[in-house]
Design a protein around this motif. Structure first.
Motif, PDB file in Angstrom:
ATOM      1  N   ARG A 142      53.626  54.798  47.355  1.00  0.00           N
ATOM      2  CA  ARG A 142      54.266  54.213  48.545  1.00  0.00           C
ATOM      3  C   ARG A 142      53.261  54.035  49.676  1.00  0.00           C
ATOM      4  NH1 ARG A 142      58.310  57.713  47.079  1.00  0.00           N
ATOM      5  NH2 ARG A 142      57.679  59.233  48.649  1.00  0.00           N
ATOM      6  N   LEU A 143      52.417  55.042  49.878  1.00  0.00           N
ATOM      7  CA  LEU A 143      51.413  54.982  50.938  1.00  0.00           C
ATOM      8  C   LEU A 143      50.473  53.801  50.731  1.00  0.00           C
ATOM      9  CD1 LEU A 143      50.186  57.051  53.291  1.00  0.00           C
ATOM     10  CD2 LEU A 143      48.366  57.078  51.599  1.00  0.00           C
ATOM     11  N   LEU A 144      49.998  53.600  49.497  1.00  0.00           N
ATOM     12  CA  LEU A 144      49.101  52.477  49.222  1.00  0.00           C
ATOM     13  C   LEU A 144      49.824  51.142  49.401  1.00  0.00           C
ATOM     14  CD1 LEU A 144      47.096  53.818  46.157  1.00  0.00           C
ATOM     15  CD2 LEU A 144      46.324  53.607  48.530  1.00  0.00           C
ATOM     16  N   ALA A 145      51.097  51.070  49.024  1.00  0.00           N
ATOM     17  CA  ALA A 145      51.870  49.837  49.222  1.00  0.00           C
ATOM     18  C   ALA A 145      52.033  49.548  50.712  1.00  0.00           C
ATOM     19  CB  ALA A 145      53.227  49.953  48.543  1.00  0.00           C
ATOM     20  N   GLU A 146      52.300  50.583  51.503  1.00  0.00           N
ATOM     21  CA  GLU A 146      52.410  50.408  52.958  1.00  0.00           C
ATOM     22  C   GLU A 146      51.093  49.939  53.559  1.00  0.00           C
ATOM     23  OE1 GLU A 146      53.805  54.015  54.787  1.00  0.00           O
ATOM     24  OE2 GLU A 146      55.494  54.144  53.377  1.00  0.00           O
ATOM     25  N   LEU A 147      50.006  50.526  53.100  1.00  0.00           N
ATOM     26  CA  LEU A 147      48.679  50.138  53.590  1.00  0.00           C
ATOM     27  C   LEU A 147      48.420  48.662  53.321  1.00  0.00           C
ATOM     28  CD1 LEU A 147      45.810  50.689  54.669  1.00  0.00           C
ATOM     29  CD2 LEU A 147      45.197  51.394  52.341  1.00  0.00           C
ATOM     30  N   ARG A 148      48.678  48.239  52.094  1.00  0.00           N
ATOM     31  CA  ARG A 148      48.447  46.832  51.740  1.00  0.00           C
ATOM     32  C   ARG A 148      49.363  45.903  52.513  1.00  0.00           C
ATOM     33  NH1 ARG A 148      47.858  49.342  46.225  1.00  0.00           N
ATOM     34  NH2 ARG A 148      45.611  49.329  45.916  1.00  0.00           N
ATOM     35  N   ALA A 149      50.612  46.283  52.684  1.00  0.00           N
ATOM     36  CA  ALA A 149      51.558  45.439  53.434  1.00  0.00           C
ATOM     37  C   ALA A 149      51.121  45.320  54.890  1.00  0.00           C
ATOM     38  CB  ALA A 149      52.970  46.008  53.335  1.00  0.00           C
ATOM     39  N   ASP A 150      50.715  46.425  55.498  1.00  0.00           N
ATOM     40  CA  ASP A 150      50.274  46.388  56.893  1.00  0.00           C
ATOM     41  C   ASP A 150      49.017  45.542  57.033  1.00  0.00           C
ATOM     42  OD1 ASP A 150      50.248  46.966  59.628  1.00  0.00           O
ATOM     43  OD2 ASP A 150      49.058  48.782  59.344  1.00  0.00           O
ATOM     44  N   ARG A 151      48.100  45.710  56.119  1.00  0.00           N
ATOM     45  CA  ARG A 151      46.856  44.933  56.167  1.00  0.00           C
ATOM     46  C   ARG A 151      47.149  43.441  56.046  1.00  0.00           C
ATOM     47  NH1 ARG A 151      42.893  47.443  52.216  1.00  0.00           N
ATOM     48  NH2 ARG A 151      43.882  46.059  50.737  1.00  0.00           N
ATOM     49  N   ARG A 152      48.016  43.080  55.105  1.00  0.00           N
ATOM     50  CA  ARG A 152      48.355  41.661  54.917  1.00  0.00           C
ATOM     51  C   ARG A 152      49.079  41.103  56.127  1.00  0.00           C
ATOM     52  NH1 ARG A 152      49.744  42.704  48.622  1.00  0.00           N
ATOM     53  NH2 ARG A 152      47.578  42.572  47.929  1.00  0.00           N
ATOM     54  N   HIS A 153      49.934  41.904  56.741  1.00  0.00           N
ATOM     55  CA  HIS A 153      50.622  41.453  57.953  1.00  0.00           C
ATOM     56  C   HIS A 153      49.608  41.171  59.067  1.00  0.00           C
ATOM     57  CE1 HIS A 153      53.606  41.212  61.131  1.00  0.00           C
ATOM     58  NE2 HIS A 153      52.917  42.108  61.806  1.00  0.00           N
ATOM     59  N   ARG A 154      48.660  42.055  59.240  1.00  0.00           N
ATOM     60  CA  ARG A 154      47.631  41.865  60.272  1.00  0.00           C
ATOM     61  C   ARG A 154      46.775  40.630  59.966  1.00  0.00           C
ATOM     62  NH1 ARG A 154      46.715  46.586  63.421  1.00  0.00           N
ATOM     63  NH2 ARG A 154      48.165  48.225  62.813  1.00  0.00           N
ATOM     64  N   LEU A 155      46.434  40.421  58.700  1.00  0.00           N
ATOM     65  CA  LEU A 155      45.662  39.238  58.323  1.00  0.00           C
ATOM     66  C   LEU A 155      46.472  37.964  58.547  1.00  0.00           C
ATOM     67  CD1 LEU A 155      43.939  40.537  55.068  1.00  0.00           C
ATOM     68  CD2 LEU A 155      42.829  40.028  57.259  1.00  0.00           C
ATOM     69  N   ASP A 156      47.764  37.993  58.201  1.00  0.00           N
ATOM     70  CA  ASP A 156      48.622  36.824  58.416  1.00  0.00           C
ATOM     71  C   ASP A 156      48.659  36.424  59.887  1.00  0.00           C
ATOM     72  OD1 ASP A 156      49.314  36.379  55.774  1.00  0.00           O
ATOM     73  OD2 ASP A 156      51.192  37.524  55.900  1.00  0.00           O
ATOM     74  N   ARG A 157      48.703  37.430  60.774  1.00  0.00           N
ATOM     75  CA  ARG A 157      48.742  37.132  62.217  1.00  0.00           C
ATOM     76  C   ARG A 157      47.476  36.411  62.667  1.00  0.00           C
ATOM     77  NH1 ARG A 157      50.239  42.836  64.197  1.00  0.00           N
ATOM     78  NH2 ARG A 157      48.498  42.408  65.558  1.00  0.00           N
ATOM     79  N   ILE A 158      46.355  36.692  62.041  1.00  0.00           N
ATOM     80  CA  ILE A 158      45.103  36.017  62.388  1.00  0.00           C
ATOM     81  C   ILE A 158      45.049  34.643  61.724  1.00  0.00           C
ATOM     82  CG2 ILE A 158      42.592  36.084  62.138  1.00  0.00           C
ATOM     83  CD1 ILE A 158      42.891  39.199  62.321  1.00  0.00           C
ATOM     84  N   LEU A 159      45.413  34.593  60.444  1.00  0.00           N
ATOM     85  CA  LEU A 159      45.330  33.337  59.694  1.00  0.00           C
ATOM     86  C   LEU A 159      46.218  32.253  60.273  1.00  0.00           C
ATOM     87  CD1 LEU A 159      45.238  34.808  56.083  1.00  0.00           C
ATOM     88  CD2 LEU A 159      43.350  33.690  57.311  1.00  0.00           C
ATOM     89  N   VAL A 160      47.361  32.620  60.860  1.00  0.00           N
ATOM     90  CA  VAL A 160      48.265  31.618  61.420  1.00  0.00           C
ATOM     91  C   VAL A 160      47.610  30.863  62.587  1.00  0.00           C
ATOM     92  CG1 VAL A 160      49.502  33.052  63.127  1.00  0.00           C
ATOM     93  CG2 VAL A 160      50.703  31.218  61.920  1.00  0.00           C
ATOM     94  N   GLY A 161      46.645  31.478  63.223  1.00  0.00           N
ATOM     95  CA  GLY A 161      45.931  30.830  64.315  1.00  0.00           C
ATOM     96  C   GLY A 161      44.839  29.881  63.859  1.00  0.00           C
ATOM     97  N   MET A 162      44.547  29.887  62.563  1.00  0.00           N
ATOM     98  CA  MET A 162      43.517  29.004  62.020  1.00  0.00           C
ATOM     99  C   MET A 162      44.131  27.675  61.608  1.00  0.00           C
ATOM    100  SD  MET A 162      41.358  31.675  59.601  1.00  0.00           S
ATOM    101  CE  MET A 162      40.210  30.407  59.063  1.00  0.00           C
ATOM    102  N   SER A 163      43.302  26.651  61.590  1.00  0.00           N
ATOM    103  CA  SER A 163      43.767  25.340  61.112  1.00  0.00           C
ATOM    104  C   SER A 163      43.998  25.417  59.606  1.00  0.00           C
ATOM    105  CB  SER A 163      42.716  24.266  61.412  1.00  0.00           C
ATOM    106  OG  SER A 163      41.570  24.478  60.601  1.00  0.00           O
ATOM    107  N   PRO A 164      44.862  24.559  59.053  1.00  0.00           N
ATOM    108  CA  PRO A 164      45.056  24.537  57.602  1.00  0.00           C
ATOM    109  C   PRO A 164      43.741  24.302  56.856  1.00  0.00           C
ATOM    110  CG  PRO A 164      46.774  23.251  58.670  1.00  0.00           C
ATOM    111  CD  PRO A 164      45.778  23.632  59.734  1.00  0.00           C
TER     112      PRO A 164
END
Length: 173
Positions: free
Chosen positions: A95-117
């Motif tokens: 569960r801890l590793l799944a939470e880590l990966r989910a949090d990391r992906r959420h943080r990356l998504d927040r940055i990627l959304v600001g990039m052009s396609p």
């Protein structure tokens, strides 16, 4: 090019470290790395874990004692040699590793959304090519850097490194 990549990688590592601090603050970096290796090589023995984490056997043993006490690892007698101890993740560690990966992906998504396609597509293409070259060992093995396993791939927990000069294989969460 290498300097620009190094700078961008520093930003990426800062995002990853922020996710690690939030989700795994009760584990040290060495403990988290050991949990990730056990995830990849379920049933790994202590000697192999020490090798893959570049630790002394005694240090790996103490680290595992702390992870067992924290409810992250379970020990059981080995299937082939009852004197050997096999290590497995607990549901809490999974569960801890799944939470880590989910949090990391959420943080990356927040940055990627600001990039052009176009920028996102170029980044993905470039990262895939970088990954392929590193896995082939063209940029990694000569310098002694580990080639990482893709998420979800598991190796043989008892297998030794392919040759004494090869670096250990480890995977990030």
């Amino acid at each position: 090019m290498a300097a620009a990549l190094d700078e961008a990688a520093g930003t990426l590592l800062a995002v990853w470290e922020a996710a690690r601090e939030r989700t795994t603050s009760r584990l040290s970096g060495a403990q988290l790395r050991a949990v990730m290796v056990v995830e990849q090589y379920d049933g790994i023995n202590l000697r192999r874990l020490a090798t893959l984490t570049d630790m002394l056997l005694s240090s790996a043993s103490r680290l595992c004692d702390r992870l067992v006490a924290a409810g992250m690892l379970e020990r059981e007698p080995g299937r082939y040699d009852r004197r050997e101890i096999a290590l497995h993740l607990t549901p809490a560690a999974t569960r801890l590793l799944a939470e880590l990966r989910a949090d990391r992906r959420h943080r990356l998504d927040r940055i990627l959304v600001g990039m052009s396609p176009e920028g996102r597509a170029a980044l993905e293409r470039g990262m895939r090519e970088f990954d392929e070259v590193a896995r082939r060992g063209e940029a990694a093995t000569a310098e002694g850097w580990p080639v990482l396993q893709p998420s979800g791939e598991r190796g043989d927990p008892q297998a030794e490194p392919e040759s004494p000069g090869e670096p250990p294989v480890a995977r990030t969460a």
